[in-house]
Design an enzyme around this catalytic site. Structure first.
Site, mmCIF file in Angstrom:
data_model
loop_
_atom_site.group_PDB
_atom_site.id
_atom_site.type_symbol
_atom_site.label_atom_id
_atom_site.label_comp_id
_atom_site.label_asym_id
_atom_site.label_seq_id
_atom_site.Cartn_x
_atom_site.Cartn_y
_atom_site.Cartn_z
ATOM 1 N N GLN A 115 35.639 39.190 41.582
ATOM 2 C CA GLN A 115 36.616 39.037 42.666
ATOM 3 C C GLN A 115 36.332 40.065 43.754
ATOM 4 O O GLN A 115 36.992 40.086 44.782
ATOM 5 C CB GLN A 115 38.034 39.261 42.131
ATOM 6 C CG GLN A 115 38.439 38.267 41.058
ATOM 7 C CD GLN A 115 39.671 38.748 40.302
ATOM 8 O OE1 GLN A 115 40.806 38.474 40.689
ATOM 9 N NE2 GLN A 115 39.475 39.472 39.232
ATOM 10 N N VAL A 117 34.391 42.218 46.756
ATOM 11 C CA VAL A 117 33.617 41.847 47.946
ATOM 12 C C VAL A 117 32.721 43.003 48.395
ATOM 13 O O VAL A 117 32.083 42.934 49.429
ATOM 14 C CB VAL A 117 34.574 41.439 49.104
ATOM 15 C CG1 VAL A 117 35.339 40.176 48.762
ATOM 16 C CG2 VAL A 117 35.562 42.563 49.464
ATOM 17 N N ASP A 118 32.676 44.086 47.591
ATOM 18 C CA ASP A 118 32.036 45.330 48.053
ATOM 19 C C ASP A 118 30.509 45.367 47.931
ATOM 20 O O ASP A 118 29.865 46.280 48.450
ATOM 21 C CB ASP A 118 32.652 46.543 47.325
ATOM 22 C CG ASP A 118 32.601 46.427 45.803
ATOM 23 O OD1 ASP A 118 31.641 45.840 45.269
ATOM 24 O OD2 ASP A 118 33.539 46.941 45.145
ATOM 25 N N HIS A 133 35.697 35.746 45.849
ATOM 26 C CA HIS A 133 36.460 36.110 47.051
ATOM 27 C C HIS A 133 35.561 36.470 48.229
ATOM 28 O O HIS A 133 36.002 37.116 49.174
ATOM 29 C CB HIS A 133 37.437 37.245 46.737
ATOM 30 C CG HIS A 133 38.542 36.815 45.799
ATOM 31 N ND1 HIS A 133 39.354 37.701 45.122
ATOM 32 C CD2 HIS A 133 38.959 35.578 45.431
ATOM 33 C CE1 HIS A 133 40.218 37.014 44.383
ATOM 34 N NE2 HIS A 133 39.996 35.733 44.543
ATOM 35 N N CYS A 144 30.878 28.223 65.461
ATOM 36 C CA CYS A 144 29.759 27.378 65.001
ATOM 37 C C CYS A 144 29.611 27.373 63.476
ATOM 38 O O CYS A 144 28.830 26.601 62.930
ATOM 39 C CB CYS A 144 28.445 27.814 65.665
ATOM 40 S SG CYS A 144 27.806 29.392 65.052
ATOM 41 N N THR A 202 40.537 44.197 36.126
ATOM 42 C CA THR A 202 41.348 43.314 36.993
ATOM 43 C C THR A 202 42.746 43.189 36.424
ATOM 44 O O THR A 202 42.923 43.130 35.197
ATOM 45 C CB THR A 202 40.703 41.916 37.159
ATOM 46 O OG1 THR A 202 41.622 41.083 37.895
ATOM 47 C CG2 THR A 202 40.341 41.235 35.860
ATOM 48 N N SER A 203 43.732 43.151 37.327
ATOM 49 C CA SER A 203 45.112 42.960 36.869
ATOM 50 C C SER A 203 45.301 41.509 36.414
ATOM 51 O O SER A 203 46.305 41.183 35.790
ATOM 52 C CB SER A 203 46.092 43.296 37.998
ATOM 53 O OG SER A 203 45.830 42.485 39.129
ATOM 54 N N GLU A 229 44.705 50.246 32.028
ATOM 55 C CA GLU A 229 46.132 49.994 31.817
ATOM 56 C C GLU A 229 46.320 48.706 31.022
ATOM 57 O O GLU A 229 45.393 47.908 30.910
ATOM 58 C CB GLU A 229 46.853 49.798 33.166
ATOM 59 C CG GLU A 229 46.641 50.900 34.189
ATOM 60 C CD GLU A 229 47.350 52.180 33.819
ATOM 61 O OE1 GLU A 229 48.395 52.097 33.133
ATOM 62 O OE2 GLU A 229 46.855 53.252 34.205
ATOM 63 N N ALA A 245 36.067 51.504 32.872
ATOM 64 C CA ALA A 245 34.934 50.592 32.663
ATOM 65 C C ALA A 245 33.608 51.352 32.667
ATOM 66 O O ALA A 245 32.695 51.006 31.919
ATOM 67 C CB ALA A 245 34.945 49.529 33.762
HETATM 68 P P1 OAD Z 1 44.055 44.947 41.152
HETATM 69 O O1 OAD Z 1 44.235 46.121 42.039
HETATM 70 O O2 OAD Z 1 45.130 43.934 41.091
HETATM 71 O O3 OAD Z 1 43.790 45.442 39.664
HETATM 72 C C1 OAD Z 1 42.877 46.448 39.369
HETATM 73 C C2 OAD Z 1 42.899 46.659 37.865
HETATM 74 O O4 OAD Z 1 41.883 47.606 37.543
HETATM 75 C C3 OAD Z 1 44.206 47.195 37.307
HETATM 76 O O5 OAD Z 1 44.588 46.403 36.187
HETATM 77 C C4 OAD Z 1 43.860 48.631 36.876
HETATM 78 O O6 OAD Z 1 44.597 49.029 35.742
HETATM 79 C C5 OAD Z 1 42.386 48.491 36.551
HETATM 80 N N1 OAD Z 1 41.580 49.727 36.654
HETATM 81 C C6 OAD Z 1 41.689 50.746 37.547
HETATM 82 N N2 OAD Z 1 40.710 51.646 37.369
HETATM 83 C C7 OAD Z 1 39.937 51.188 36.349
HETATM 84 C C8 OAD Z 1 38.754 51.658 35.703
HETATM 85 N N3 OAD Z 1 38.170 52.791 36.065
HETATM 86 N N4 OAD Z 1 38.243 50.923 34.690
HETATM 87 C C9 OAD Z 1 38.855 49.763 34.288
HETATM 88 N N5 OAD Z 1 39.955 49.277 34.872
HETATM 89 C C10 OAD Z 1 40.501 49.960 35.887
HETATM 90 O O7 OAD Z 1 42.630 44.290 41.558
HETATM 91 P P2 OAD Z 1 42.103 42.825 41.248
HETATM 92 O O8 OAD Z 1 42.568 42.352 39.935
HETATM 93 O O9 OAD Z 1 40.648 42.836 41.526
HETATM 94 O O10 OAD Z 1 42.011 39.428 46.609
HETATM 95 O O11 OAD Z 1 42.829 41.999 42.378
HETATM 96 C C11 OAD Z 1 42.525 40.652 42.518
HETATM 97 C C12 OAD Z 1 42.539 40.266 43.974
HETATM 98 O O12 OAD Z 1 43.756 40.707 44.577
HETATM 99 C C13 OAD Z 1 41.477 40.919 44.837
HETATM 100 O O13 OAD Z 1 40.243 40.272 44.753
HETATM 101 C C14 OAD Z 1 42.063 40.807 46.212
HETATM 102 C C15 OAD Z 1 43.475 41.247 45.903
HETATM 103 O O14 OAD Z 1 44.457 40.807 46.760
HETATM 104 C C16 OAD Z 1 41.880 39.085 47.898
HETATM 105 O O15 OAD Z 1 41.796 39.912 48.789
HETATM 106 C C17 OAD Z 1 41.806 37.612 48.122
#
Ligand code: OAD
Length: 253
Positions: A115, A117-118, A133, A144, A202-203, A229, A245
């Site tokens: 998910q 984009v970096d 994403h 265009c 990912t959450s 978490e 991770a």
């Molecule tokens: P979130 O910010 O929702 O979740 C990040 C998750 O990473 C959380 O569950 C944290 O507990 C966990 N976390 C943080 N540090 C960590 C580490 N060092 N190792 C393992 N886990 C860790 O991010 P995403 O789930 O990626 O979409 O969010 C999904 C989408 O929501 C993104 O792609 C973006 C956002 O809105 C768009 O912009 C369309």
């Protein structure tokens, strides 16, 4: 909780997942912002999350871009600069190594679905990343339609323009927009085949991407959640490895 589930990244669980990864014919990893957290890129939700400071609807929606393209581009230009300065961490590198190990081993498949984009998975050496994403490093012309790589940081002109004169937008998915069809189809197909499905950093709250983990469970894959978490997926996962991770993934190799 599943039979083999544990609440922390202890050696036994790591070893069990390592063995499952060795045996599984098809493996999928779904990553989110958490995998890049140890590279210094903020996550979206929770403490320090981007959505605590910024409003998704004011920065990451087609309406926001129509209203104020310069403001939206300022935010994306900042994120491009952050990503450019960041380096892939041990988690990104371990996933690239896992891909090589599985694919080079013969008749097995490994699919990385992200998910993010970096661009850090690409820079870590992952060969095939399904970017649900989009990608910060590509622009798309609103006139265009041309999609083009653009590595300039910072961008010299905001909002940037296409050579046809049209306004460029970041080639990312905004709220309310569909996912790229090809990447999504491939992700679903890989998920349905997967025997082991890793959910990393990912959450798992943003759909349809998060739905892949549920699909995997229904298709009888063993799901492993790697997160600092608790997540909503923990209760149905085969393994929950609690921790960063960048520390856990290298131990799975
Ligand atoms: P979130 O910010 O929702 O979740 C990040 C998750 O990473 C959380 O569950 C944290 O507990 C966990 N976390 C943080 N540090 C960590 C580490 N060092 N190792 C393992 N886990 C860790 O991010 P995403 O789930 O990626 O979409 O969010 C999904 C989408 O929501 C993104 O792609 C973006 C956002 O809105 C768009 O912009 C369309």
């Amino acid at each position: 909780m599943g039979d083999s589930q544990v609440g922390c990244a202890d050696g036994e669980a790591i070893w069990a997942l390592h063995r499952a990864l060795e045996d599984a014919k098809d493996v999928v990893a779904l990553t989110g912002a958490g995998i890049s957290a140890e590279s210094g890129i903020p996550v979206f939700r929770g403490p320090g999350g981007l959505w605590r400071t910024y409003s998704p609807l004011q920065l990451a929606s087609p309406e926001a871009f129509e209203r104020d393209p310069r403001l939206v581009w300022e935010w994306y230009d900042w994120r491009r600069q952050l990503s450019r300065k960041a380096k892939p961490n041990a988690g990104h590198i371990a996933l690239a190594q896992l891909e090589r190990k599985i694919i080079d081993g013969g008749a097995r498949s490994f699919t990385l679905v992200s998910q993010n984009v970096d661009g850090l998975h690409d820079r870590a050496g992952s060969r095939n990343v399904l970017k649900l994403h989009g990608d910060l490093w590509f622009t798309r012309c609103t006139a265009c339609g041309e999609v083009k790589r653009n590595d300039q940081t910072p961008l010299p002109e905001l909002p940037p323009k296409c050579k046809c004169g049209g306004l460029l937008r970041p080639n990312v998915v905004w709220f309310g927009e569909p996912l790229p069809q090809d990447a999504w189809t491939q992700a679903v197909e890989a998920t349905c085949r997967a025997r082991v499905f890793l959910v990393i950093g990912t959450s798992a709250t943003v759909f349809p991407a998060a739905g892949l983990a549920h699909e995997a469970r229904q298709a009888k894959a063993k799901v492993a959640v790697i997160n600092t978490e608790a997540t909503e997926l923990d209760s149905t996962a085969a393994w929950v490895l609690r921790g960063p991770a960048g520390e856990i993934l290298p131990r799975l190799l």
